[in-house]
Design an enzyme around this catalytic site. Sequence first.
Site, short mmCIF file in Angstrom:
data_model
loop_
_atom_site.label_atom_id
_atom_site.label_comp_id
_atom_site.label_asym_id
_atom_site.label_seq_id
_atom_site.Cartn_x
_atom_site.Cartn_y
_atom_site.Cartn_z
N LYS A 116 34.35 42.71 31.06
CA LYS A 116 35.60 43.40 30.72
C LYS A 116 36.49 42.50 29.88
CE LYS A 116 39.09 43.54 33.53
NZ LYS A 116 40.08 43.79 34.60
N GLN A 148 46.90 36.13 30.79
CA GLN A 148 46.85 37.16 29.75
C GLN A 148 48.05 37.08 28.81
OE1 GLN A 148 46.30 40.98 31.60
NE2 GLN A 148 44.22 40.53 32.24
N SER A 208 44.38 30.45 35.81
CA SER A 208 43.13 31.01 35.27
C SER A 208 42.82 30.48 33.86
CB SER A 208 43.20 32.55 35.25
OG SER A 208 43.43 33.07 36.54
N ASP A 225 40.00 35.78 40.46
CA ASP A 225 39.45 37.12 40.59
C ASP A 225 38.28 37.16 41.56
OD1 ASP A 225 41.21 38.50 39.01
OD2 ASP A 225 39.93 38.57 37.24
#
Length: 419
Positions: free
Chosen positions: A10, A158, A183, A303
């Site tokens: 993804k 992100q 992350s 995650d």
Amino acid sequence: MTIADIPGSKSITARALFLAAAAEGTTTLLRPLHSDDTEGFAEGLTALGYRVTRQAAAWTIEGRPEGPAAAEAEVYCRDGATTARFLPTLVAAAARGTYRFDASAQMRRRPVAPLTRALRALGVDVRHDDIEGHHPLTVTAHGVKGGELTLDAGESSQYLTALLMLGPLTAEGLRITVTRLVSEPYVDITTTMMRAFGVEVGRRDTPEGRVYTVPPGGYRAAAYPVEPDASTATYFFAAAALTGREVTVPGLGHGALQGDLRFVEVLERMGATVRTDGDRTTVTGAAAGQLRGLTVNMRDISDTMPTLAAIAPFASGPVRIEDVYNTRVKECDRLEACAQNLRRLGIEVATGRDWIEITPGVPSPAEIATHGDHRMVMSFAVTSLRTPGITFDDPGCVRKTFPGFHAAFAALREELLPA
């Protein structure tokens, strides 16, 4: 040996769609992920006037370095965080246009404020239509000059990824000083992929923080293969560890982009055997699926925290997972959701702001509260391998990343636990 066919990543698919849309020329994505999130991203690009052709094995995207063909558009981002964060950033560089982005109730709850603050600092007109720092939002674009930014990406990487990908579309490039970052392997995915589309990102550490330097000049189209999703692979690797059997995932070997493949190192610490070759990784569980307890920092692979939490009851000692505060602002409060569901199964759990500790026990079957989060379903499906009778209040939410998960996992169960 069981071979697990894992769908495309993804994270890689979403980044590739952004880069392809911004590039000069036509890009072909090979083996992209077909899921609610990525289909929503592609539909968002179409609403903005990009030409996207989707076929089973490959997608083609005609790039528009100048920005969307549509001067006005409304984009519904569904549940997709990458869609809701990346697409407003993509249109920000357009020479003109007004674009409104909305999302599901679940995505509306998730924060976007650090990103919109950064865009405003670059001169982008961003207006939150309801609650400040959340969707829906409207971007009125008139191009981005570029410049210097300071960013706190301790909540989500992100935000940084979106700004890095914006950099080559600005007139002067970007220099981003990052004070906190979670992350980090996902940012490494971003910079590696940008290189494949013709942009080299500089990086250095300073007393003020890590500094990323992104040159202007745009992107070049590419033929880009999407590797299997490493986060999804963790459920299959964990299944091997929990049953004492062997599972191989082709396409994730030495040189894989995704940091979540490091989850196999956690399984190795718990007693599994791991072999990573050039093009595949194999996990073999210890005899009878014996697992050791451990304490592990999962900040960079958060995650995968639910996957570990779901198998933790079967360990020989407590499993403590630390530095995972950002899991509280995902599709749901994952840290609390894991604790809640483990307690439903009769397992003793303690939690803090950024940690969870799970005491070994014998789970009893119960219904898992998914909170609409695909990772709750896929993680506790692994638990069900040794606790038959577990059910889910919303099994269909796996469509977000893996619509075929239940069929694939049922086939895996038959191979690992033959009647």
